[in-house]
Design a protein around this motif. Structure first.
Motif, mmCIF file in Angstrom:
data_model
loop_
_atom_site.group_PDB
_atom_site.id
_atom_site.type_symbol
_atom_site.label_atom_id
_atom_site.label_comp_id
_atom_site.label_asym_id
_atom_site.label_seq_id
_atom_site.Cartn_x
_atom_site.Cartn_y
_atom_site.Cartn_z
ATOM 1 N N ASP A 57 -4.119 7.832 5.211
ATOM 2 C CA ASP A 57 -5.538 8.181 5.061
ATOM 3 C C ASP A 57 -6.432 7.251 5.868
ATOM 4 O O ASP A 57 -7.438 7.684 6.438
ATOM 5 C CB ASP A 57 -5.959 8.154 3.594
ATOM 6 C CG ASP A 57 -5.426 9.328 2.789
ATOM 7 O OD1 ASP A 57 -4.890 10.284 3.387
ATOM 8 O OD2 ASP A 57 -5.536 9.274 1.544
ATOM 9 N N LEU A 100 -6.895 -3.260 5.191
ATOM 10 C CA LEU A 100 -5.991 -2.694 4.190
ATOM 11 C C LEU A 100 -4.760 -3.574 3.969
ATOM 12 O O LEU A 100 -4.251 -3.674 2.853
ATOM 13 C CB LEU A 100 -5.559 -1.296 4.648
ATOM 14 C CG LEU A 100 -4.877 -0.384 3.661
ATOM 15 C CD1 LEU A 100 -5.826 -0.010 2.521
ATOM 16 C CD2 LEU A 100 -4.406 0.878 4.375
ATOM 17 N N ARG A 150 0.845 -1.200 0.000
ATOM 18 C CA ARG A 150 0.000 0.000 0.000
ATOM 19 C C ARG A 150 0.874 1.242 0.000
ATOM 20 O O ARG A 150 1.980 1.230 0.533
ATOM 21 C CB ARG A 150 -0.902 0.041 1.236
ATOM 22 C CG ARG A 150 -1.882 -1.096 1.317
ATOM 23 C CD ARG A 150 -2.912 -0.992 0.217
ATOM 24 N NE ARG A 150 -3.864 -2.101 0.318
ATOM 25 C CZ ARG A 150 -4.966 -2.173 -0.371
ATOM 26 N NH1 ARG A 150 -5.283 -1.231 -1.228
ATOM 27 N NH2 ARG A 150 -5.758 -3.208 -0.225
ATOM 28 N N GLU A 164 -2.292 5.856 1.303
ATOM 29 C CA GLU A 164 -3.385 4.931 1.643
ATOM 30 C C GLU A 164 -3.360 4.573 3.127
ATOM 31 O O GLU A 164 -4.411 4.524 3.782
ATOM 32 C CB GLU A 164 -3.287 3.654 0.816
ATOM 33 C CG GLU A 164 -3.662 3.810 -0.636
ATOM 34 C CD GLU A 164 -3.454 2.535 -1.425
ATOM 35 O OE1 GLU A 164 -4.438 2.047 -2.008
ATOM 36 O OE2 GLU A 164 -2.311 2.022 -1.451
#
Length: 127
Positions: free
Chosen positions: A23, A89, A16, A20
Motif C-alpha cells: 500500500d 515505514l 510490517r 502495509e
C-alpha cells in the motif's frame, strides 16, 4: 502498467505486513499523477534465503517498470518519494533502494492492445 515489484528479506514481514508495504508503494505511485487510475500494479516477493554484508540483517528493493515518456526528473522524484515513504515505514532496515526503468512503447503489448474492439490502440482500453 506500471509494475512495482518489491523484493525483500523475509524478516521485513515481522516489522510490517505485506499489505502495509504494498500500500505504501501503491499510494505514492498514485499520488504522483503519473499513471492512469486503476493501472498501478504492486507485488511483493519475500526471500527466506539471502546473504548481506556483515552486521546487516534486512533489505528491500523496489523495481519500478513504467512506460517510457516521463522525464528523468519525474522518474527520480517517483523513486525518491517511494524511498522516503518506505524509510518512514521501515526505519531500521539495513538496505533500502528503488530503481525505476522504462518499457519501450514500440515493443510493449497487453490484453487491451490486442483487443479487436480497441480500434484506437489505447493501452488503457477497458480499464
Amino acid at each position: 502498467m506500471p509494475h512495482f515489484i518489491i523484493e525483500c528479506s523475509q524478516n521485513i514481514l515481522r516489522q510490517r505486513t505485506p499489505d502495509e508495504i504494498m500500500d505504501a508503494v501503491y499510494n505514492v505511485a498514485e499520488s504522483t499523477g503519473l499513471f492512469a487510475v486503476n493501472d498501478i500494479k504492486v507485488r511483493l516477493q519475500p526471500y527466506p534465503y539471502y546473504r548481506l554484508g556483515e552486521g546487516k540483517e534486512s533489505f528491500l528493493h523496489v523495481f519500478g517498470y513504467i512506460m517510457q515518456g516521463r522525464s528523468t526528473e519525474q522518474k527520480a522524484d517517483l523513486s525518491r518519494q517511494i524511498n522516503i515513504r518506505l524509510i518512514a515505514l521501515l526505519p531500521d532496515i539495513s538496505f533500502l533502494s528503488v530503481n525505476i526503468s522504462e518499457f519501450e512503447a514500440a515493443t510493449y503489448s497487453n490484453k487491451a492492445l490486442i483487443n479487436p474492439e480497441n480500434t484506437s490502440h489505447d493501452r488503457h482500453f477497458g480499464l
